[in-house]
Design a protein around this motif. Structure first.
Motif, PDB file in Angstrom:
ATOM      1  N   SER A   1       0.998  -1.297  -0.005  1.00  0.00           N
ATOM      2  CA  SER A   1       0.033   0.300  -0.018  1.00  0.00           C
ATOM      3  C   SER A   1       0.691   1.074   0.024  1.00  0.00           C
ATOM      4  O   SER A   1       0.589   2.174  -0.638  1.00  0.00           O
TER       5      SER A   1
ATOM      6  N   PHE B   1       2.186   1.963  -3.205  1.00  0.00           N
ATOM      7  CA  PHE B   1       1.155   2.392  -4.258  1.00  0.00           C
ATOM      8  C   PHE B   1       0.719   3.706  -4.127  1.00  0.00           C
ATOM      9  O   PHE B   1       0.465   4.484  -4.927  1.00  0.00           O
ATOM     10  N   ILE B   2       1.031   4.213  -2.736  1.00  0.00           N
ATOM     11  CA  ILE B   2       0.510   5.676  -2.247  1.00  0.00           C
ATOM     12  C   ILE B   2       1.888   6.710  -2.734  1.00  0.00           C
ATOM     13  O   ILE B   2       1.644   7.768  -3.146  1.00  0.00           O
TER      14      ILE B   2
ATOM     15  N   ILE C   1       1.925   9.272  -5.440  1.00  0.00           N
ATOM     16  CA  ILE C   1       0.961  10.527  -5.380  1.00  0.00           C
ATOM     17  C   ILE C   1       1.343  11.323  -4.395  1.00  0.00           C
ATOM     18  O   ILE C   1       1.503  12.559  -4.227  1.00  0.00           O
TER      19      ILE C   1
ATOM     20  N   MET D   1     -15.631   7.662 -16.554  1.00  0.00           N
ATOM     21  CA  MET D   1     -14.117   7.294 -16.266  1.00  0.00           C
ATOM     22  C   MET D   1     -13.226   7.386 -17.525  1.00  0.00           C
ATOM     23  O   MET D   1     -12.086   8.041 -17.700  1.00  0.00           O
TER      24      MET D   1
ATOM     25  N   ASN E   1     -11.018  10.947 -18.610  1.00  0.00           N
ATOM     26  CA  ASN E   1      -9.358  10.790 -18.684  1.00  0.00           C
ATOM     27  C   ASN E   1      -8.998  10.919 -20.234  1.00  0.00           C
ATOM     28  O   ASN E   1      -7.667  10.751 -20.567  1.00  0.00           O
TER      29      ASN E   1
ATOM     30  N   ALA F   1      -5.904  18.094 -10.489  1.00  0.00           N
ATOM     31  CA  ALA F   1      -6.766  17.294 -11.408  1.00  0.00           C
ATOM     32  C   ALA F   1      -7.246  15.972 -10.805  1.00  0.00           C
ATOM     33  O   ALA F   1      -8.032  15.222 -10.962  1.00  0.00           O
ATOM     34  N   LEU F   2      -6.325  15.456  -9.640  1.00  0.00           N
ATOM     35  CA  LEU F   2      -6.748  14.261  -8.961  1.00  0.00           C
ATOM     36  C   LEU F   2      -7.702  14.419  -7.871  1.00  0.00           C
ATOM     37  O   LEU F   2      -8.379  13.452  -7.728  1.00  0.00           O
TER      38      LEU F   2
ATOM     39  N   ILE G   1     -11.118  13.160  -9.049  1.00  0.00           N
ATOM     40  CA  ILE G   1     -10.982  11.669  -9.139  1.00  0.00           C
ATOM     41  C   ILE G   1     -11.150  10.954  -7.937  1.00  0.00           C
ATOM     42  O   ILE G   1     -11.814   9.904  -7.785  1.00  0.00           O
TER      43      ILE G   1
ATOM     44  N   TYR H   1     -14.184   8.573  -6.691  1.00  0.00           N
ATOM     45  CA  TYR H   1     -13.959   7.364  -6.349  1.00  0.00           C
ATOM     46  C   TYR H   1     -14.484   6.865  -4.980  1.00  0.00           C
ATOM     47  O   TYR H   1     -15.221   6.032  -4.612  1.00  0.00           O
ATOM     48  N   PHE H   2     -14.517   7.831  -3.807  1.00  0.00           N
ATOM     49  CA  PHE H   2     -14.988   7.706  -2.298  1.00  0.00           C
ATOM     50  C   PHE H   2     -16.297   7.800  -2.462  1.00  0.00           C
ATOM     51  O   PHE H   2     -16.940   7.075  -1.544  1.00  0.00           O
TER      52      PHE H   2
ATOM     53  N   GLN I   1     -17.374   4.402  -4.682  1.00  0.00           N
ATOM     54  CA  GLN I   1     -16.606   3.261  -4.750  1.00  0.00           C
ATOM     55  C   GLN I   1     -17.327   1.871  -5.046  1.00  0.00           C
ATOM     56  O   GLN I   1     -16.895   0.986  -5.884  1.00  0.00           O
TER      57      GLN I   1
ATOM     58  N   ILE J   1     -18.485   1.846  -8.603  1.00  0.00           N
ATOM     59  CA  ILE J   1     -17.234   1.676  -9.531  1.00  0.00           C
ATOM     60  C   ILE J   1     -16.891   0.337  -9.698  1.00  0.00           C
ATOM     61  O   ILE J   1     -16.751  -0.343 -10.721  1.00  0.00           O
ATOM     62  N   ILE J   2     -16.738  -0.481  -8.672  1.00  0.00           N
ATOM     63  CA  ILE J   2     -15.974  -1.876  -8.506  1.00  0.00           C
ATOM     64  C   ILE J   2     -17.175  -2.771  -9.034  1.00  0.00           C
ATOM     65  O   ILE J   2     -16.814  -3.604  -9.848  1.00  0.00           O
TER      66      ILE J   2
ATOM     67  N   ILE K   1     -17.016  -2.275 -12.790  1.00  0.00           N
ATOM     68  CA  ILE K   1     -15.495  -2.738 -13.376  1.00  0.00           C
ATOM     69  C   ILE K   1     -15.731  -4.315 -13.939  1.00  0.00           C
ATOM     70  O   ILE K   1     -15.460  -4.501 -14.715  1.00  0.00           O
TER      71      ILE K   1
ATOM     72  N   ILE L   1      -7.046   1.175  -2.030  1.00  0.00           N
ATOM     73  CA  ILE L   1      -5.705   1.683  -2.193  1.00  0.00           C
ATOM     74  C   ILE L   1      -5.164   1.210  -3.509  1.00  0.00           C
ATOM     75  O   ILE L   1      -4.793   1.856  -4.537  1.00  0.00           O
ATOM     76  N   PHE L   2      -5.252  -0.317  -3.774  1.00  0.00           N
ATOM     77  CA  PHE L   2      -4.748  -0.923  -4.854  1.00  0.00           C
ATOM     78  C   PHE L   2      -5.266  -0.577  -6.046  1.00  0.00           C
ATOM     79  O   PHE L   2      -4.735  -0.531  -7.123  1.00  0.00           O
ATOM     80  N   PHE L   3      -6.831  -0.197  -6.064  1.00  0.00           N
ATOM     81  CA  PHE L   3      -7.517  -0.112  -7.174  1.00  0.00           C
ATOM     82  C   PHE L   3      -7.479   1.370  -7.625  1.00  0.00           C
ATOM     83  O   PHE L   3      -7.723   1.731  -8.768  1.00  0.00           O
TER      84      PHE L   3
ATOM     85  N   LEU M   1      -7.819   4.527 -11.744  1.00  0.00           N
ATOM     86  CA  LEU M   1      -8.982   5.843 -12.334  1.00  0.00           C
ATOM     87  C   LEU M   1      -8.272   6.991 -12.623  1.00  0.00           C
ATOM     88  O   LEU M   1      -8.799   7.892 -13.415  1.00  0.00           O
TER      89      LEU M   1
ATOM     90  N   GLY N   1      -5.983   9.309 -15.217  1.00  0.00           N
ATOM     91  CA  GLY N   1      -5.736   8.977 -16.545  1.00  0.00           C
ATOM     92  C   GLY N   1      -4.362   8.905 -17.137  1.00  0.00           C
ATOM     93  O   GLY N   1      -3.330   9.039 -16.276  1.00  0.00           O
TER      94      GLY N   1
ATOM     95  N   ILE O   1      -1.623  11.844 -16.928  1.00  0.00           N
ATOM     96  CA  ILE O   1      -1.208  11.993 -15.434  1.00  0.00           C
ATOM     97  C   ILE O   1      -0.325  11.098 -14.749  1.00  0.00           C
ATOM     98  O   ILE O   1       0.652  11.302 -14.075  1.00  0.00           O
TER      99      ILE O   1
ATOM    100  N   ILE P   1       3.293  11.702 -12.995  1.00  0.00           N
ATOM    101  CA  ILE P   1       3.741  11.124 -11.961  1.00  0.00           C
ATOM    102  C   ILE P   1       4.829  10.160 -11.666  1.00  0.00           C
ATOM    103  O   ILE P   1       5.708  10.477 -10.899  1.00  0.00           O
TER     104      ILE P   1
ATOM    105  N   TRP Q   1       1.578  -0.534 -12.009  1.00  0.00           N
ATOM    106  CA  TRP Q   1       0.821   0.215 -11.059  1.00  0.00           C
ATOM    107  C   TRP Q   1      -0.682   0.678 -11.146  1.00  0.00           C
ATOM    108  O   TRP Q   1      -1.551   0.735 -10.554  1.00  0.00           O
TER     109      TRP Q   1
ATOM    110  N   TYR R   1      -6.860  -3.057 -11.022  1.00  0.00           N
ATOM    111  CA  TYR R   1      -8.212  -3.387 -11.994  1.00  0.00           C
ATOM    112  C   TYR R   1      -8.230  -4.722 -12.180  1.00  0.00           C
ATOM    113  O   TYR R   1      -9.422  -5.293 -11.968  1.00  0.00           O
TER     114      TYR R   1
ATOM    115  N   ILE S   1      -9.487  -6.826  -8.921  1.00  0.00           N
ATOM    116  CA  ILE S   1     -11.025  -6.764  -8.778  1.00  0.00           C
ATOM    117  C   ILE S   1     -11.499  -7.723  -9.483  1.00  0.00           C
ATOM    118  O   ILE S   1     -12.562  -8.661  -8.778  1.00  0.00           O
TER     119      ILE S   1
END
Lengths: 278, 281
Positions: free
Chosen positions: A20, A23-24, A27, A206, A210, A252-253, A256, A260-261, A264, A267-268, A271, B105-107, B111, B113, B116, B120, B154, B159, B162
């Motif tokens: 995690s 992944f973070i 950002i 989405m 984008n 821009a984030l 999004i 998402y929150f 969610q 969205i899932i 998908i 977090i992983f997903f 989202l 684009g 961006i 990053i 990443w 995706y 899920i």
């Protein structure tokens, strides 16, 4: 046994937490650098802002004004909302009609929609731009028509799958009550389509939010959507200001992340449904 | 009842159909025709037969090198994203508490684009490279290649994860219970029960990742822009550059687009074949 299991679970948590963080980090790094002076971004992106490099929200203010980023947010919002509404309304109608009225024409139309799903954008990139110029769709209103056209195949396909499962007695009852097919569709069919409509709306939102190439080619010189504006910031000026780039990326984030929150769950679900059907 | 519906065709079908014809049908056939032409503007198109196509396959620095680069990205990208996504899905379906946070977090990167995402990762990777090697991503194509792979992982892992989670959760608990009673260990359960039962998800995810890799453009543009010297340009970028950055090559660009379409079509047909043969079983 119990002990071993506990140890294994802790190990899983540790792995997941490390991942995690990985992944973070990207950002977090952008957010951190958006507060720094541009000189310190390319030379030492991993250093925390200090009294020398910190410049507060200046990058945000300058970035917003320099490339008219507020306009870009407006265009992106407008195009996404209008296109998605058009796709949901028109494609649900089309899907219902070609499912209920079976003849050679409707079968052919359905086949065309399906066949077009595999064709990559580059195949029509150049010619579509020319057609858009000729039909005067090369503005931020007209581009919605193009999004309806490009989004229609997937949307019609997904709606059709859902319409097949609606009992026809429901619709006949509506017609007997004296509705014409259009009011019957609005009152009886459309409400039943709600779950699939949400899924399709999210998938398309989405994509359109984008999307870079289509708005870049069609309206990129006059009306820049968010991705086009960010790319322009990079290539449109002599030397790039990384501070502005970082700040605009963070701005821009934000939508999004909020989106998402807020949805969610949808969205899932969307998908999963989209992947399995598409 | 069908007769009653007939006159409603213009209301129900025509708006979508017209938009579809303008955005797709006309451009598609025009593009097909123009791939056999030499042209600067559409009005000045001259029929040249197959020469655009011959050029596409002879020009080894353009299309063929982009194709080879794309295939290399696709092979490593598809395998790595799928393996990691599947592994994460296994960890997150163990019934542990609080795993939803990790899923969220992983997903999330999915989202964001492509443009961006590209910037990053450019910041992060250039930061590391300049520290370690004193150069940036544009220094050689190996850096760009691995940059694209890392970015792609990443973006896509969450995706695919899920979809795998949905697949694993649809396995009935009875089967897993039965395996446990029969004394199967975890590796055996995974090999003999879980993987065979999520085979449909594996097919779906493999092809999703594959077509995605083949069509990748935004990430490629923002991260490397093809640098150095178009060595990291994937197919979509090569087509774009042929069209817009080389005068007099629009016909070749369109021919490349047609070949690209055929490639994507073949991949999709293989997928359809595999999915259908599974359904029969």
């Amino acid at each position: 046994m119990q002990e071993k299991r506990k140890a294994a679970n802790i190990l899983i948590y540790v792995i997941l937490t490390i991942l995690s963080v990985i992944f973070i980090i990207p950002i977090a790094l952008v957010i951190m650098n958006s507060l720094k002076n541009k000189l310190y971004i390319s030379t030492s992106p991993f250093a925390l802002p200090n009294s020398e490099s910190f410049r507060g929200l200046k990058n945000y203010i300058e970035g917003l004004t320099k490339i008219h980023f507020m306009d870009s947010i407006g265009y992106s919002l407008f195009i996404t909302v209008v296109s998605v509404i058009m796709i949901i309304v028109f494609c649900s109608m089309t899907a219902w009609y070609i499912t209920r009225v079976k003849n050679k024409l409707t079968s052919f139309i359905y086949f065309m929609f399906i066949a077009s799903m595999v064709v990559p954008f580059q195949m029509v990139m150049y010619t579509m731009t020319k057609v858009a110029n000729m039909t005067h769709l090369d503005n931020f209103v007209g581009i919605n028509v193009l999004y309806l056209g490009f989004g229609s195949s997937m949307a019609v396909f997904m709606f059709t799958g859902f319409v097949k499962g609606i009992p026809i007695e429901l619709e006949e009852a509506g017609l007997i009550d004296g509705c014409n097919p259009l009011t019957m569709f609005v009152k009886v069919v459309f409400p039943v389509l709600k779950p699939i409509s949400i899924t399709i709306a999210i998938l398309n939102a989405m994509w359109i939010w984008n999307d870079f190439l289509l708005p870049y080619l069609i309206i990129g010189t006059k009306y820049r959507t968010i991705p086009v504006a960010i790319q322009y910031l990079r290539s449109g000026y002599g030397s790039i200001d990384y501070g502005h780039l970082m700040a605009t990326i963070v701005i821009a984030l934000i939508p999004i992340v909020i989106f998402y929150f807020m949805c969610q769950k949808y969205i899932i679900e969307g998908i999963v449904a989209g992947a399995v059907k598409g | 009842m069908q007769k009653n519906y007939k006159k409603y065709f213009p209301i129900f079908v025509l708006p979508t159909l017209l938009a579809f014809i303008i955005a797709f049908v006309i451009p598609f056939f025009m593009g097909l025709y123009l791939s056999f032409c030499n042209f600067k503007t559409i009005g000045s198109a001259k029929w040249v037969g197959l020469s655009n196509y011959l050029y596409v396959f002879r020009d080894s620095a353009g299309f063929l090198s982009a194709l080879w680069f794309t295939v290399k990205v696709a092979i490593v990208g598809v395998v790595s994203t799928n393996v990691l996504a599947f592994a994460l899905a296994l960890l997150l379906t163990k019934g542990l508490k609080g795993t939803n946070v990790y899923r969220t977090i992983f997903f999330m990167p999915n989202l964001i684009g492509g443009i961006i995402l590209g910037y990053i990762w450019q910041l992060l990777l250039n930061g590391i490279l300049i520290r370690v090697a004193g150069v940036d991503l544009t220094f050689n194509s190996t850096f760009g290649y691995w940059g694209i792979i890392i970015l792609y992982n990443w973006q896509k892992i969450g995706y695919l994860m899920i979809i795998y989670i949905a697949g694993i959760q649809s396995i009935s608990g009875d089967i897993l219970e039965a395996a446990k009673i029969d004394g199967a260990n975890y590796v055996q359960t995974l090999k003999k029960i879980i993987i065979p039962l999520v085979m449909t998800s594996i097919t779906t995810c493999t092809f999703l990742a594959l077509t995605d890799c083949f069509k990748m453009y935004d990430q490629n543009l923002a991260l490397t822009g093809g640098a150095p010297a178009n060595q990291t340009a994937m197919l979509a970028m090569d087509i774009f550059n042929t069209y817009y950055n080389r005068t007099g090559f629009a016909g070749v660009g369109q021919a490349k687009a047609v070949v690209f379409t055929v490639l994507v079509l073949v991949i999709s047909l293989i997928q359809l074949r595999i999915t259908q043969s599974k359904e029969v079983e």
